[in-house]
Design an enzyme around this catalytic site. Structure first.
Site, PDB file in Angstrom:
ATOM      1  NE  ARG A  43      45.712  53.837  26.703  1.00  0.00           N
ATOM      2  CZ  ARG A  43      45.214  53.792  27.912  1.00  0.00           C
ATOM      3  NH1 ARG A  43      45.653  54.252  28.969  1.00  0.00           N
ATOM      4  NH2 ARG A  43      44.155  52.923  28.209  1.00  0.00           N
ATOM      5  N   GLY A 143      44.830  52.181  34.624  1.00  0.00           N
ATOM      6  CA  GLY A 143      44.547  52.913  33.443  1.00  0.00           C
ATOM      7  C   GLY A 143      45.569  53.281  32.436  1.00  0.00           C
ATOM      8  CB  SER A 145      48.130  50.939  28.432  1.00  0.00           C
ATOM      9  OG  SER A 145      46.958  50.708  27.710  1.00  0.00           O
ATOM     10  CG  ASP A 190      45.155  50.514  25.617  1.00  0.00           C
ATOM     11  OD1 ASP A 190      44.714  51.528  25.664  1.00  0.00           O
ATOM     12  OD2 ASP A 190      44.545  49.585  26.632  1.00  0.00           O
TER      13      ASP A 190
HETATM   14  P1  ADP Z   1      46.056  48.058  32.902  1.00  0.00           P
HETATM   15  O1  ADP Z   1      44.928  49.008  33.122  1.00  0.00           O
HETATM   16  O2  ADP Z   1      47.317  48.642  33.637  1.00  0.00           O
HETATM   17  O3  ADP Z   1      46.322  47.663  31.508  1.00  0.00           O
HETATM   18  P2  ADP Z   1      44.873  45.615  33.515  1.00  0.00           P
HETATM   19  O4  ADP Z   1      44.180  45.341  35.107  1.00  0.00           O
HETATM   20  O5  ADP Z   1      44.082  45.348  32.556  1.00  0.00           O
HETATM   21  O6  ADP Z   1      45.281  46.913  33.675  1.00  0.00           O
HETATM   22  O7  ADP Z   1      46.064  44.853  33.585  1.00  0.00           O
HETATM   23  C1  ADP Z   1      46.969  44.643  34.676  1.00  0.00           C
HETATM   24  C2  ADP Z   1      47.597  43.028  34.573  1.00  0.00           C
HETATM   25  O8  ADP Z   1      48.815  43.366  33.876  1.00  0.00           O
HETATM   26  C3  ADP Z   1      48.126  42.763  35.995  1.00  0.00           C
HETATM   27  O9  ADP Z   1      47.045  42.129  36.760  1.00  0.00           O
HETATM   28  C4  ADP Z   1      49.370  41.658  35.721  1.00  0.00           C
HETATM   29  O10 ADP Z   1      48.777  40.512  35.385  1.00  0.00           O
HETATM   30  C5  ADP Z   1      49.640  42.451  34.306  1.00  0.00           C
HETATM   31  N1  ADP Z   1      51.046  43.261  34.748  1.00  0.00           N
HETATM   32  C6  ADP Z   1      51.001  44.323  34.767  1.00  0.00           C
HETATM   33  N2  ADP Z   1      51.930  45.056  35.035  1.00  0.00           N
HETATM   34  C7  ADP Z   1      52.830  44.143  35.495  1.00  0.00           C
HETATM   35  C8  ADP Z   1      54.141  43.688  35.646  1.00  0.00           C
HETATM   36  N3  ADP Z   1      55.111  44.840  35.972  1.00  0.00           N
HETATM   37  N4  ADP Z   1      54.828  42.563  35.489  1.00  0.00           N
HETATM   38  C9  ADP Z   1      53.911  41.571  35.238  1.00  0.00           C
HETATM   39  N5  ADP Z   1      52.554  41.391  35.076  1.00  0.00           N
HETATM   40  C10 ADP Z   1      51.890  42.680  35.057  1.00  0.00           C
HETATM   41  P1  NG1 Z   2      43.045  50.441  29.954  1.00  0.00           P
HETATM   42  O1  NG1 Z   2      43.110  51.528  30.594  1.00  0.00           O
HETATM   43  O2  NG1 Z   2      44.437  49.845  29.529  1.00  0.00           O
HETATM   44  O3  NG1 Z   2      42.434  49.283  30.886  1.00  0.00           O
HETATM   45  C1  NG1 Z   2      40.997  50.006  28.201  1.00  0.00           C
HETATM   46  C2  NG1 Z   2      41.008  49.471  26.812  1.00  0.00           C
HETATM   47  C3  NG1 Z   2      41.001  50.408  25.829  1.00  0.00           C
HETATM   48  C4  NG1 Z   2      40.152  51.502  25.888  1.00  0.00           C
HETATM   49  C5  NG1 Z   2      40.095  52.018  27.262  1.00  0.00           C
HETATM   50  C6  NG1 Z   2      39.075  52.921  27.599  1.00  0.00           C
HETATM   51  C7  NG1 Z   2      41.957  47.159  26.684  1.00  0.00           C
HETATM   52  C8  NG1 Z   2      43.395  46.305  26.219  1.00  0.00           C
HETATM   53  N1  NG1 Z   2      42.287  48.334  26.590  1.00  0.00           N
HETATM   54  O4  NG1 Z   2      42.170  50.571  28.676  1.00  0.00           O
HETATM   55  O5  NG1 Z   2      41.133  49.717  24.462  1.00  0.00           O
HETATM   56  O6  NG1 Z   2      38.734  50.695  25.465  1.00  0.00           O
HETATM   57  O7  NG1 Z   2      39.996  50.819  28.230  1.00  0.00           O
HETATM   58  O8  NG1 Z   2      39.139  54.283  26.796  1.00  0.00           O
HETATM   59  O9  NG1 Z   2      41.083  46.604  26.709  1.00  0.00           O
END
Ligand code: ADP
Ligand code: NG1
Length: 458
Positions: A43, A143, A145, A190
């Site tokens: 998203r 960012g 998700s 998310d």
């Molecule tokens: P986001 O903001 O994208 O949610 P996070 O840092 O919270 O970022 O999460 C990213 C983590 O999600 C990666 O370190 C990995 O562990 C998992 N992830 C994301 N994309 C993939 C993918 N294509 N395949 C496997 N794991 C993934």
């Molecule tokens: P992303 O951008 O996916 O790391 C996180 C939190 C949201 C929200 C935003 C800031 C998780 C899974 N997601 O999103 O709930 O707080 O930051 O607006 O913790």
């Protein structure tokens, strides 16, 4: 809306190149064929940053990029997880032993969050096994998700293997809760948009109880995502949980200042609801009750009349135990002002005056300034990118998602899009390290996509 479960769509896999490729890889990996496929989108949050976990409404839309899993239920109780991306290692475990080790940043832990969420919801002790091949095209730690898309996709895969059904709302709530097993204390934005999204419309997501309302974006503007190419993994640092903690402490101090039962208060929204005042009044109350100098843990304890031990065990999370200062006034001011901007944004989309695009852009600019100055969740690259986007025609630009890296979202008049993309590309993506990020994950226009789905081969 949302009382039904995610849709199931029958598709000719041979007509969908990504599904077909996944099916062929699945066959060579497991020597068998997938029974079904699930997808959950990432998203972009248009406005409403870091306020979902404070109880306030947010305004995201699903993007086209998603997490896709090919699934085959198996008779053994083994969970075999493989990835199309060779950077991520394959993983196998017993379906009845899904401990999540928070200290290890491993991709399969996000899968296990979704799996465990469903297991716990139904109180199951003996889960069936499955072979899964995961393919994702959401830029990770940017960012957008990717983590929640993986959690939601795994939750839906597990539910489908069990042959059970749940509403999209319930799935969103289960997955929001179970992603906390990773160690970060996010809100539910998310997972909610990943399940509740509908093509063609952004959504106002409200919490307690969870609701999603369509927000029609102006047709004369395009929303463009630009990746700063700085990755920020939420679970790898304590930035995110520190902000959650600061908001919780600010809520408690405000409640105490106003003579409310402060120990029961967890979110800034509860203080507003209990006082029955407007967001504007909450801003004045915050300025009156909290000072801008940082609070030490000792001062927080004095204000609340508790011991350091009580603060640590009852209020702070495991990775915020040793935080030396809390900026309570700044964080609360960001939250109350951002919550007001979300409502103004929605109202403007509904009223759609002639100058709606610059008005929405101004709210997005204010949101970025507040994230940068009050919430301190930006970084130099994001600030630079936001400036570049505005310089080349964006009416508004802001960081999106958790921040400290990741992407920006800009509102761009549709007629200016081609020039905007070319100029931003030239100004930001010539540096060699940035050009290593795959082109399709760097700079792209997006529109509201649909939510999570199950695909069956026709
Ligand atoms: P986001 O903001 O994208 O949610 P996070 O840092 O919270 O970022 O999460 C990213 C983590 O999600 C990666 O370190 C990995 O562990 C998992 N992830 C994301 N994309 C993939 C993918 N294509 N395949 C496997 N794991 C993934
Ligand atoms: P992303 O951008 O996916 O790391 C996180 C939190 C949201 C929200 C935003 C800031 C998780 C899974 N997601 O999103 O709930 O707080 O930051 O607006 O913790």
């Amino acid at each position: 809306m949302g009382t039904e479960g995610p849709a199931t769509r029958r598709v000719q896999v041979s007509e969908h190149p990504r599904l077909l490729k996944l099916k062929e890889m699945f066959k060579s990996k497991f020597g068998s064929l997938p029974k079904f496929y699930v997808r959950a989108p990432g998203r972009v949050n248009i406005i409403g940053e870091h306020i979902d976990y404070c109880g306030y409404s947010v305004l995201p839309m699903a993007i086209e990029q998603d997490m896709l899993i090919a699934v085959e239920p198996v008779k053994t109780h083994t969970l075999q997880l493989a990835k199309t991306n060779p950077l991520y290692l394959d993983f196998s475990t017993s379906a009845n032993n899904t401990e999540i080790d928070k200290t290890k940043l491993l991709w399969h832990n996000y899968f296990l969050c979704g799996f465990k969420g469903i297991q716990e919801h139904f109180g199951l002790s003996n889960l069936p096994g499955m072979n899964c091949l995961v393919d994702g095209n959401i830029p990770p730690s940017s960012g957008l998700s990717s983590s929640s898309a993986l959690v939601c996709c795994a939750g839906l895969a597990t539910l489908t293997v069990l042959g059970m059904s749940l509403s999209k709302m319930k799935l969103a709530e289960i997955c929001a809760k179970s992603e906390h097993y990773i160690g970060t204390e996010g809100g539910g934005m998310d997972q909610s948009i990943s399940f509740l999204a509908e093509e063609g419309t952004a959504k106002l997501i409200e919490f307690s109880p969870l609701r999603a309302t369509d927000v029609k974006l102006p047709s004369e503007a395009v929303f463009v995502i630009a990746n700063s190419c700085v990755e920020m993994n939420k679970a790898a640092t304590s930035h995110f949980n520190i902000r959650v903690t600061e908001c919780r402490l600010a809520a408690k101090l405000l409640a105490k200042h106003k003579g409310l039962q402060w120990d029961e208060v967890l979110q800034l929204e509860e203080v507003q609801a209990k006082l029955g005042v407007s967001l504007e009044e909450m801003l004045l109350i915050t300025e009156d009750a909290l000072h801008t100098e940082p609070y030490s843990p000792e001062e927080v304890c004095r204000c609340l009349g508790i011991s350091l031990q009580e603060l640590r065990t009852q209020i702070l999370s495991p990775n915020t135990q040793d935080v030396p200062i809390f900026k309570l006034c700044q964080r609360a001011k960001h939250v109350y002002s951002e919550a007001a901007r979300v409502l103004q944004f929605k109202k403007m989309c509904e009223e759609a005056p002639d100058d709606v695009v610059p008005l929405l852009g101004e709210l997005m600019n204010q949101s970025h300034a507040s994230c940068r100055d009050m919430y301190e969740c930006s970084c130099p690259e994001l600030d630079q990118l936001v400036d570049i986007c505005r310089k080349f025609g964006a009416q508004g630009s802001r960081l999106t998602g958790a921040g400290w890296g990741g992407c920006t979202v800009s509102i761009v008049p549709a007629a200016k899009l081609p020039g905007f993309l070319a100029n931003v590309h030239e100004a930001y993506y010539q540096q060699s390290a940035r050009s290593l990020v795959p082109e399709e994950q760097r700079l792209f226009a997006t529109k509201p996509g649909g939510g999570a789905l199950v695909f069956l081969e026709a």
